[in-house]
Design a protein around this motif. Structure first.
Motif, PDB file in Angstrom:
ATOM      1  N   LYS A   9       0.835  -1.207   0.000  1.00 32.30           N
ATOM      2  CA  LYS A   9       0.000   0.000   0.000  1.00 32.30           C
ATOM      3  C   LYS A   9       0.868   1.255   0.000  1.00 32.30           C
ATOM      4  O   LYS A   9       0.574   2.231  -0.696  1.00 32.30           O
ATOM      5  CB  LYS A   9      -0.922  -0.002   1.212  1.00 32.30           C
ATOM      6  CG  LYS A   9      -1.979  -1.074   1.149  1.00 32.30           C
ATOM      7  CD  LYS A   9      -2.803  -1.110   2.419  1.00 32.30           C
ATOM      8  CE  LYS A   9      -3.757  -2.295   2.402  1.00 32.30           C
ATOM      9  NZ  LYS A   9      -4.455  -2.451   3.664  1.00 32.30           N
ATOM     10  N   ILE A  10       1.958   1.234   0.763  1.00 32.34           N
ATOM     11  CA  ILE A  10       2.851   2.384   0.820  1.00 32.34           C
ATOM     12  C   ILE A  10       3.508   2.612  -0.546  1.00 32.34           C
ATOM     13  O   ILE A  10       3.592   3.748  -1.027  1.00 32.34           O
ATOM     14  CB  ILE A  10       3.919   2.187   1.916  1.00 32.34           C
ATOM     15  CG1 ILE A  10       3.266   2.278   3.288  1.00 32.34           C
ATOM     16  CG2 ILE A  10       5.042   3.207   1.793  1.00 32.34           C
ATOM     17  CD1 ILE A  10       4.172   1.885   4.428  1.00 32.34           C
ATOM     18  N   ILE A  11       3.969   1.532  -1.187  1.00 31.08           N
ATOM     19  CA  ILE A  11       4.577   1.662  -2.510  1.00 31.08           C
ATOM     20  C   ILE A  11       3.586   2.236  -3.506  1.00 31.08           C
ATOM     21  O   ILE A  11       3.918   3.120  -4.311  1.00 31.08           O
ATOM     22  CB  ILE A  11       5.105   0.285  -2.978  1.00 31.08           C
ATOM     23  CG1 ILE A  11       6.283  -0.149  -2.111  1.00 31.08           C
ATOM     24  CG2 ILE A  11       5.509   0.321  -4.437  1.00 31.08           C
ATOM     25  CD1 ILE A  11       6.705  -1.579  -2.323  1.00 31.08           C
ATOM     26  N   THR A  12       2.354   1.768  -3.472  1.00 28.32           N
ATOM     27  CA  THR A  12       1.334   2.264  -4.395  1.00 28.32           C
ATOM     28  C   THR A  12       1.011   3.729  -4.144  1.00 28.32           C
ATOM     29  O   THR A  12       0.894   4.522  -5.081  1.00 28.32           O
ATOM     30  CB  THR A  12       0.058   1.407  -4.267  1.00 28.32           C
ATOM     31  OG1 THR A  12       0.403   0.041  -4.475  1.00 28.32           O
ATOM     32  CG2 THR A  12      -0.990   1.831  -5.265  1.00 28.32           C
ATOM     33  N   VAL A  13       0.886   4.119  -2.889  1.00 26.51           N
ATOM     34  CA  VAL A  13       0.575   5.513  -2.562  1.00 26.51           C
ATOM     35  C   VAL A  13       1.730   6.432  -2.974  1.00 26.51           C
ATOM     36  O   VAL A  13       1.503   7.526  -3.510  1.00 26.51           O
ATOM     37  CB  VAL A  13       0.242   5.656  -1.059  1.00 26.51           C
ATOM     38  CG1 VAL A  13       0.219   7.101  -0.624  1.00 26.51           C
ATOM     39  CG2 VAL A  13      -1.091   4.997  -0.769  1.00 26.51           C
ATOM     40  N   LEU A  14       2.972   6.001  -2.751  1.00 21.81           N
ATOM     41  CA  LEU A  14       4.114   6.814  -3.166  1.00 21.81           C
ATOM     42  C   LEU A  14       4.173   6.961  -4.680  1.00 21.81           C
ATOM     43  O   LEU A  14       4.487   8.038  -5.199  1.00 21.81           O
ATOM     44  CB  LEU A  14       5.415   6.213  -2.640  1.00 21.81           C
ATOM     45  CG  LEU A  14       5.655   6.326  -1.143  1.00 21.81           C
ATOM     46  CD1 LEU A  14       6.925   5.593  -0.746  1.00 21.81           C
ATOM     47  CD2 LEU A  14       5.728   7.778  -0.720  1.00 21.81           C
ATOM     48  N   SER A  15       3.850   5.910  -5.401  1.00 25.38           N
ATOM     49  CA  SER A  15       3.814   5.981  -6.852  1.00 25.38           C
ATOM     50  C   SER A  15       2.712   6.932  -7.323  1.00 25.38           C
ATOM     51  O   SER A  15       2.912   7.742  -8.233  1.00 25.38           O
ATOM     52  CB  SER A  15       3.598   4.593  -7.434  1.00 25.38           C
ATOM     53  OG  SER A  15       3.514   4.633  -8.828  1.00 25.38           O
ATOM     54  N   LEU A  16       1.556   6.849  -6.693  1.00 30.08           N
ATOM     55  CA  LEU A  16       0.459   7.754  -7.032  1.00 30.08           C
ATOM     56  C   LEU A  16       0.809   9.202  -6.706  1.00 30.08           C
ATOM     57  O   LEU A  16       0.514  10.115  -7.478  1.00 30.08           O
ATOM     58  CB  LEU A  16      -0.810   7.340  -6.294  1.00 30.08           C
ATOM     59  CG  LEU A  16      -2.066   8.158  -6.584  1.00 30.08           C
ATOM     60  CD1 LEU A  16      -2.425   8.065  -8.058  1.00 30.08           C
ATOM     61  CD2 LEU A  16      -3.219   7.692  -5.730  1.00 30.08           C
ATOM     62  N   ALA A  17       1.488   9.410  -5.577  1.00 29.64           N
ATOM     63  CA  ALA A  17       1.903  10.772  -5.210  1.00 29.64           C
ATOM     64  C   ALA A  17       2.883  11.336  -6.229  1.00 29.64           C
ATOM     65  O   ALA A  17       2.799  12.512  -6.607  1.00 29.64           O
ATOM     66  CB  ALA A  17       2.527  10.768  -3.822  1.00 29.64           C
ATOM     67  N   GLY A  18       3.795  10.503  -6.716  1.00 28.55           N
ATOM     68  CA  GLY A  18       4.726  10.965  -7.758  1.00 28.55           C
ATOM     69  C   GLY A  18       3.995  11.353  -9.028  1.00 28.55           C
ATOM     70  O   GLY A  18       4.339  12.345  -9.673  1.00 28.55           O
TER      71      GLY A  18
END
Length: 104
Positions: free
Chosen positions: A55-64
């Motif tokens: 979930k953290i990896i996905t959220v960081l990717s979305l934030a980028g």
């Protein structure tokens, strides 16, 4: 016409053949079996990706991707990459695990 500089740049065939023959002569057979040496590490890493880590990896990717959109340049990759990362983290781990288990 070949100049001495061009001849010096050409790789010699024996520079590749000799190490390859040594590696081939020293290589042993690899057997897949019931070895459980890395099972604890695999379990921990799989749990991390399927749980909060994914979930953290996905959220960081979305934030980028959102930061890229806010900067004024729009590309489809800014939306497609986070979606692909989310799908990959969510469904990729069980697929890879089942494929590896089935092959071995």
């Amino acid at each position: 016409m070949n100049t001495p500089l061009q001849l010096a740049r050409r790789p010699r065939l024996k520079d590749y053949i000799v190490p390859a023959l040594v590696a081939l002569a020293c290589a042993g057979a690899a057997y897949a079996g019931a070895d459980t040496t890395f099972d604890p590490a695999l379990t921990k890493f799989t749990d991390f990706l399927e749980g909060s880590g994914g979930k953290i990896i996905t959220v960081l990717s979305l934030a980028g991707g959102l930061i890229g959109l806010a900067s004024g340049r729009f590309t489809l990759g800014q939306i497609a990459v986070p979606v692909g990362v989310g799908i990959g983290v969510g469904t990729g781990v069980p697929i890879v695990t089942s494929v590896v288990t089935a092959v071995i």
